[in-house]
Every structure is written in structure tokens, then in C-alpha cells.
Motif scaffolding. Sequence first.
Motif, short mmCIF file in Angstrom:
data_model
loop_
_atom_site.label_atom_id
_atom_site.label_comp_id
_atom_site.label_asym_id
_atom_site.label_seq_id
_atom_site.Cartn_x
_atom_site.Cartn_y
_atom_site.Cartn_z
N LEU A 62 87.02 15.59 59.03
CA LEU A 62 87.32 14.23 58.60
C LEU A 62 86.10 13.61 57.92
O LEU A 62 86.23 12.92 56.90
CB LEU A 62 87.74 13.39 59.81
CG LEU A 62 88.01 11.90 59.55
CD1 LEU A 62 89.10 11.72 58.49
CD2 LEU A 62 88.39 11.19 60.84
N ALA A 63 84.92 13.86 58.47
CA ALA A 63 83.69 13.28 57.92
C ALA A 63 83.48 13.70 56.47
O ALA A 63 82.94 12.94 55.66
CB ALA A 63 82.49 13.68 58.77
N ALA A 64 83.93 14.91 56.13
CA ALA A 64 83.77 15.40 54.77
C ALA A 64 84.55 14.57 53.75
O ALA A 64 84.26 14.59 52.56
CB ALA A 64 84.21 16.86 54.68
N LYS A 65 85.54 13.81 54.23
CA LYS A 65 86.38 13.00 53.35
C LYS A 65 85.98 11.52 53.35
O LYS A 65 86.61 10.71 52.67
CB LYS A 65 87.84 13.12 53.78
CG LYS A 65 88.36 14.54 53.85
CD LYS A 65 89.75 14.59 54.47
CE LYS A 65 90.22 16.02 54.68
NZ LYS A 65 91.54 16.07 55.34
N LEU A 66 84.95 11.19 54.13
CA LEU A 66 84.57 9.79 54.30
C LEU A 66 83.11 9.57 53.93
O LEU A 66 82.30 10.51 53.93
CB LEU A 66 84.77 9.37 55.77
CG LEU A 66 86.17 9.46 56.36
CD1 LEU A 66 86.12 9.16 57.85
CD2 LEU A 66 87.12 8.51 55.65
N ASP A 67 82.76 8.34 53.67
CA ASP A 67 81.37 7.91 53.55
C ASP A 67 80.96 7.44 54.94
O ASP A 67 81.18 6.29 55.30
CB ASP A 67 81.24 6.79 52.52
CG ASP A 67 79.81 6.32 52.32
OD1 ASP A 67 78.95 6.59 53.19
OD2 ASP A 67 79.54 5.64 51.31
N ILE A 68 80.37 8.33 55.72
CA ILE A 68 80.07 8.02 57.11
C ILE A 68 79.01 6.94 57.22
O ILE A 68 79.05 6.10 58.13
CB ILE A 68 79.64 9.29 57.89
CG1 ILE A 68 80.84 10.24 58.02
CG2 ILE A 68 79.12 8.94 59.28
CD1 ILE A 68 82.03 9.67 58.77
N SER A 69 78.06 6.92 56.30
CA SER A 69 77.07 5.86 56.31
C SER A 69 77.75 4.50 56.18
O SER A 69 77.41 3.55 56.90
CB SER A 69 76.06 6.05 55.18
OG SER A 69 75.17 4.96 55.10
N GLY A 123 91.58 -3.31 55.39
CA GLY A 123 92.11 -2.07 55.96
C GLY A 123 92.77 -1.15 54.95
O GLY A 123 93.68 -0.40 55.29
N GLU A 124 92.31 -1.17 53.70
CA GLU A 124 92.96 -0.39 52.66
C GLU A 124 92.25 0.92 52.34
O GLU A 124 92.84 1.82 51.75
CB GLU A 124 93.07 -1.23 51.38
CG GLU A 124 93.97 -2.45 51.54
CD GLU A 124 93.96 -3.34 50.31
OE1 GLU A 124 93.08 -3.13 49.44
OE2 GLU A 124 94.82 -4.23 50.23
N THR A 125 90.99 1.05 52.71
CA THR A 125 90.22 2.26 52.38
C THR A 125 90.23 3.23 53.54
O THR A 125 90.48 2.87 54.69
CB THR A 125 88.77 1.91 52.04
OG1 THR A 125 88.14 1.36 53.21
CG2 THR A 125 88.70 0.90 50.90
N ALA A 126 89.95 4.49 53.22
CA ALA A 126 89.90 5.52 54.26
C ALA A 126 88.86 5.18 55.32
O ALA A 126 89.08 5.38 56.52
CB ALA A 126 89.59 6.88 53.63
N GLU A 167 96.04 3.08 53.47
CA GLU A 167 95.84 4.46 53.08
C GLU A 167 95.30 5.24 54.26
O GLU A 167 94.20 4.99 54.74
CB GLU A 167 94.84 4.54 51.91
CG GLU A 167 94.50 5.96 51.51
CD GLU A 167 95.73 6.73 51.09
OE1 GLU A 167 96.08 7.71 51.81
OE2 GLU A 167 96.34 6.39 50.07
N THR A 168 96.09 6.16 54.79
CA THR A 168 95.68 6.92 55.97
C THR A 168 95.59 8.41 55.68
O THR A 168 95.32 9.19 56.58
CB THR A 168 96.67 6.70 57.13
OG1 THR A 168 97.98 7.10 56.71
CG2 THR A 168 96.70 5.24 57.54
N ASN A 169 95.81 8.82 54.48
CA ASN A 169 95.76 10.24 54.15
C ASN A 169 94.33 10.64 53.86
O ASN A 169 93.93 10.87 52.74
CB ASN A 169 96.64 10.53 52.92
CG ASN A 169 96.69 12.01 52.60
OD1 ASN A 169 96.48 12.84 53.47
ND2 ASN A 169 96.98 12.32 51.35
N VAL A 170 93.54 10.71 54.96
CA VAL A 170 92.13 11.03 54.82
C VAL A 170 91.81 12.37 55.48
O VAL A 170 90.70 12.79 55.47
CB VAL A 170 91.24 9.92 55.41
CG1 VAL A 170 91.46 8.63 54.63
CG2 VAL A 170 91.52 9.70 56.86
#
Length: 290
Positions: A99-106, A175-178, A287-290
Motif C-alpha cells: 500500500l505504501a508504494a501507492k501513497l505519499d507516506i510523508s 477525503g478525496e485523495t488516496a 477514491e479508495t482504489n489505492v
Amino acid sequence: MAPGKIEDSAQTNAASTDTSGLPTPFHADGQWTPETVLSTLPTRPETNSSSPLPFFHLLERLKTTKREGWRRFGIHHGESIGDHMYRMSIITLLCPPALAAKLDISKCTRMALVHDMAEALVGDITPVDGVSKGEKSRREAESMDYLCGGLLGRVHEGSGQAEGIRRLWQEYEDGETAESVFVHDVDKMELLLQMMEYERSRQGKLDLGEFAWVAKRVVLPEVQAWASELLEERKEFWGRLGKADGFGTDDKTDAGRVESTGLSDERRRQQDEHYGNGRAESNGTAETNV
């Protein structure tokens, strides 16, 4: 000491005061403003300052203001808003790698650190406080405008720092972004962890099962897996006490006095509205397809 009661301590949003800005007959929808709280402070923060110190001082309220939902169960000396946001920020750093690979964790970590910042003035409004979702959002938006404009507007002008904090908060709210969907889920997961920890610390004399329903609002499979593991842990805990589950099973304890037939329709509606993933979820567009 009565069952489920913990000694009270000095705190920002104690029920006997009005410094949290929580609803009173004088704070009906549309009447609350940041000034409602600022006018009660012993020392008002200086606005339009080039120094961040007034903002730093006001942030102390996040350390001292208690998370309000637990107080209905006698937990007055519980976690603060700052406690809640700190653990959330750490949880984001342990996002499952796929999941982290699809997100900006910072960004997720920063979002977790600012998502409840408005509560320094608004206080921790819960589903049972009688404040509509729209009114809660209005109060929080006005508070963020004050914090990021009135207190930080001239701090490091041109750096974009204050604007960045305001945008992060708004992104979480929308609440619209991954990233915001993940942080909303982390918010619920942190609540579930605290629920279990309070029950365990009271050795089964306090039932907080009302909050377990929040697990059904978790969106992402990776966080759902954490929540399921936590609820299984909780089931085993109550099982060792001779109870099939932890909700309304014994009328001789707090557990039996907390809506023994389960959540009422009204309480479920309140929680459903309160714990939704921002505006987008309520509009069916998150958008929840993360």
C-alpha cells in the motif's frame, strides 16, 4: 470509586468550563466562532506576528484537551488530542509496503499530525454532542483560517508553510485523495486500539463495545486486516472473562449498562455521519482504489 469511573484531573475541556468551545445553549449552530474560545483564554495569542511562538503556545491545548468520547464512560484522565495524533503519525510510518508504494507516506504522516489541529479551539466534538457535520466542519475551517492566517500568516512569509498546513487539513477533510482515505482509516484504527487498551486496563469492568462498530467504516483492505486482528484480540480478551463478546453481557458491570441491546438507530446514525471518510464519502466519490 464507582465502576468505570477514573479520578478527574485538570484539563482543557472539563465539563464544568466553557473553554473547549463545545456546544452550550449559547453556542447553537452558526453562533460559535474562534472568538468564543479565545475570549476565555488567560493570555490571548498575538496575531499577525512574524514569530511562530504564539502558535506554538496555542498548540499546548492539543496536549491538554482530552478526547471527549471516552469521558461518557468515566475516563476523565484519558488520552489527549495530541496523544491521538502522535500514535496516528507513527502508524502511518508502518503502512504495509504494498500500500505504501501507492501513497505519499510523508504526506500521510504530516496529515495525521495536523488533521485534528482545529480542535485546539473547537474541542473534540463527538457524535452525541448535537453538532451537525456541517456545523462541525464550519467551526473547524474557521479555526484553521485563524491558526494558519491570523497566527501564521506573517511567519516566514513566502515560504508556503502556513498554506501547506491549511491545504493538508483541507485534503483530509475532503477525503478525496488516496492519502486522505488512508489517514481516515488510521484515525479509526487508533480509536479501536485505544478502546481495547482502556477495556484491558480495567480488567473487563468497563465495556467500550459501542466504539467497535467503527471498524465497519474502515475502507482499505490493509487497515481492515489490522482492525480484524484487533477485534479478534478483543474477543479473546472477553472470552477469558467468560463472556461471548464484550458488549452488554453483564448487567453487574459497566458493560451491562451501556445500551445492552446494542447501538440504537440514532446512535448508529450519529456515528455513521461522524466517522465517515470526509465529504467525498458522503457524496459517494471517495477514491479508495489505492
